[in-house]
Enzyme design. Structure first.
Site, PDB file in Angstrom:
ATOM      1  N   LEU A 117      35.646  45.941  37.556  1.00 37.30           N
ATOM      2  CA  LEU A 117      34.192  45.979  37.370  1.00 37.30           C
ATOM      3  C   LEU A 117      33.538  47.062  38.220  1.00 37.30           C
ATOM      4  CD1 LEU A 117      33.411  42.149  37.390  1.00 37.30           C
ATOM      5  CD2 LEU A 117      34.121  43.618  35.494  1.00 37.30           C
ATOM      6  N   GLY A 176      39.319  43.346  37.580  1.00 39.32           N
ATOM      7  CA  GLY A 176      39.022  43.353  36.148  1.00 39.32           C
ATOM      8  C   GLY A 176      40.088  44.047  35.311  1.00 39.32           C
ATOM      9  N   ASN A 222      42.397  40.808  43.175  1.00 36.75           N
ATOM     10  CA  ASN A 222      42.216  40.993  44.621  1.00 36.75           C
ATOM     11  C   ASN A 222      40.777  40.783  45.080  1.00 36.75           C
ATOM     12  OD1 ASN A 222      41.356  43.231  43.236  1.00 36.75           O
ATOM     13  ND2 ASN A 222      41.816  44.635  44.910  1.00 36.75           N
ATOM     14  N   GLU A 223      39.988  40.086  44.251  1.00 37.20           N
ATOM     15  CA  GLU A 223      38.569  39.899  44.576  1.00 37.20           C
ATOM     16  C   GLU A 223      38.365  39.346  45.990  1.00 37.20           C
ATOM     17  OE1 GLU A 223      39.891  39.394  41.705  1.00 37.20           O
ATOM     18  OE2 GLU A 223      38.563  40.071  40.113  1.00 37.20           O
TER      19      GLU A 223
END
Lengths: 292, 292, 292
Positions: free
Chosen positions: C102, C147, C169-170
């Site tokens: 994103l 994303g 990996n957010e």
């Protein structure tokens, strides 16, 4: 005093550990020498270093989980949360045993009120540990059957010493693991392994446990806590709030299930465990322990 | 009598087995010689020894599952439960084939009443086998596509002879495995493997099946039943009541799902299978069989 | 124009890619030379051959997913469905990167209307890709964080070039993957791996991804699309209608969950992302990018 001796050594899962623990139980003196910890007033030795707490379970001879032990564990977990600790390493101060699981004497000829409190406190410990905002790592320094396995499975990561055993072996003793024990194992090793392990009451060797993912790493004797500290240093680097929310995304449905059925679960347990057949079986088992 | 020949050889999953079974189908005589069992009045040969029953499926040439076969299997499973049998080994009396799955003739130009009874009986067989209080071990002595794979997956443990194939291959025939076939596979090999296997209609070799956990052990030709008996001896040592309750903790949600949707599932199947396109495809397939 | 530079390079997951992508970001010229595709008006290069479409994402420098990109992707997926395409290969036209996920600029100091449209379009892309009637294969030709990983996981099969990284990996960036990101990964690698990967925000190497089943195959640099075409030829042989129904049996519950909570999910995201703390963190991150 025989009854007291039984009280201190009996444990729900002990039967399957008899061979492994032979040396320990026969030789209390040797056991004490091996322990490097000094005597503690409670059942838990808690040390904290750089926001990382270590709980070493220290209830001789096999860390059996009775009401007082579970109460102390629940309160300690709450305290560490309130103190904004970042990580928790759960291990044993006793040689060759992580925890032998639930104390059978809590379930033999019980008084109803204490029985219900015992089970409710066990639920509380699990809810708090499984949903802990801390990074939780089990340093499984010895055998870990039944309730001992549950404590391990409730952590975020498991490091086990080689040449021990771990598993939910309730079935072998003629009893049944509650649904949230099952759910907790399911979330670690999946449906198939859980189904087979539960049906057979399998105790896995450290290496077998590693191969099915029941533990994450196997290290040498006496190396679990150091390995846990090293692993912990990686986990606490992660932004805590995001890590906690991520953890809860995975664990909340399982937690919510018990929260919704807490009372039903207590009722079911109290009814099941006080059945004549179950009580008789426990009585015979305790009788067999006294004769030794 | 061509139609009778087709009736006896056709089976929903046969198409994918054509190459593997070539020798069998071409040479009925050789097949009979290989069989060590004598002729039986029914489709199942049941023997019981020390509370362990063995059901050897014996409906030539490929143990296709028609209404009569399924009825006999359902009644036999019920009878073994009532007789308090402890274990069941499910195998085939025929060479090179465990079961080829559902009989396509039950689904081609069907009479509605029989079609619905056929499907309802298949549901009953699965409900009884998947939820059986007995220890159930599949001795998969030959190919095991579609419905044959379902029977295997419904057992507690699977031992397969080497160099055969197993899988839910319905998709390859242009049809779709019902949701409870899918659930049963899901509970054994997990979401990802099930999704890929179902989309592709994969038939796994014995070794491939072992590697993804679709079967638990692979043994040599002709060794499945002996291996099953040996495995069984470990399972029946476990306290039966606790083992059954543990099994149901894992399987009950999947069973309850079909119980709640039994009628819907029959209606869906009856509607799907009688569609013009599906009937035409089956007709052409049967036509191609007659010409051989 | 610094802001424009930031706009074109920033991406939610970029931070963890900094080292890997160093060469790419420092040397735009080299990157263009490596690309064999000619300039395209849109962000996607779509080619179709024998009912198999290939979408090569082509938004320099790292295929970050902003509203316009996602809108084009959603419309393209719809168009390919309407054209009765059988298969889709999703890949990148850019070197060393599949998609960086994103676009962070969509989330920094956002206008509410656009923010909500951005998230809604991301939901639409996922719903369309995860539930696509086409056979979908990800040819993961470079790094694939956040994303980018979601797009990969939504396909039916994943082929990855060696020596890159992939993962949700957010958490490492201090944010939390939405529940349907989590569900999608869960359906591929199971509960345990998802829980650990999400908590740690793990970026897996190609080989690690293969070993836990996050991707299905690893091939050499530049070989992903050819390998995908070869794999595709096996999948499109399967009767399409039956394959689609089988796929939906596995994926529909996950899809239905987002459909039912679409609005709630948008509200949650809009509230979370506009929190002071989250905005400040993004601001500092963007500031650090400008200084380079």
């Amino acid at each position: 005093y025989t009854v007291e001796f039984v009280k201190s050594t009996s444990s729900m899962a002990l039967v399957s550990l008899r061979r492994c623990l032979g040396a320990v139980l026969k030789n209390g003196a040797a056991m004490v020498q091996t322990r490097s910890y000094s005597a503690a007033s409670g059942y838990l030795k808690v040390t904290t270093e750089n926001d990382i707490a270590t709980i070493a379970m220290d209830k001789k001879p096999v860390n059996s989980l009775n009401l007082e032990f579970l109460t102390e564990l629940s309160l300690t977990l709450e305290k560490l949360e309130n103190e904004k600790c970042k990580g928790l390493i759960l291990t044993s101060a006793l040689p060759k045993i992580f925890s032998a699981g639930l104390d059978i004497l809590e379930m033999y000829q019980p008084k109803e009120e204490r029985l219900r409190q015992f089970w409710s406190t066990l639920q509380d410990v699990w809810l708090r540990l499984y949903g802990s905002p801390l990074v939780t790592i089990a340093a499984i320094s010895g055998h870990s059957p039944a309730g001992g396995c549950l404590l391990s499975l409730s952590c975020d990561y498991r490091i086990m010493a080689d040449n021990y055993t771990i598993g939910l072996n309730e079935t072998k003793l003629g009893i049944v693991a509650p649904f949230w024990f099952v759910d907790t194992m399911h979330n670690v090793v999946g449906h198939r392994q859980t189904e087979m392990a539960l049906q057979l009451g399998t105790m896995f060797s450290s290496q077998e446990a590693l191969s099915i993912g029941l533990v994450d790493r196997v290290v040498g004797e006496g190396e679990t806590v150091d390995a846990a500290k090293k692993e912990m240093s990686q986990w606490v680097k992660i932004p805590g709030y995001a890590r906690q929310l991520s953890k809860m995304q995975l664990r909340k449905p399982t937690i919510d299930k018990l929260v919704a059925r807490k009372e039903d679960d207590i009722n079911y347990f109290a009814t099941f465990i006080t059945k004549d057949g179950v009580q008789k079986a426990m009585g015979m088992y305790l009788e067999s322990l006294k004769k030794k």
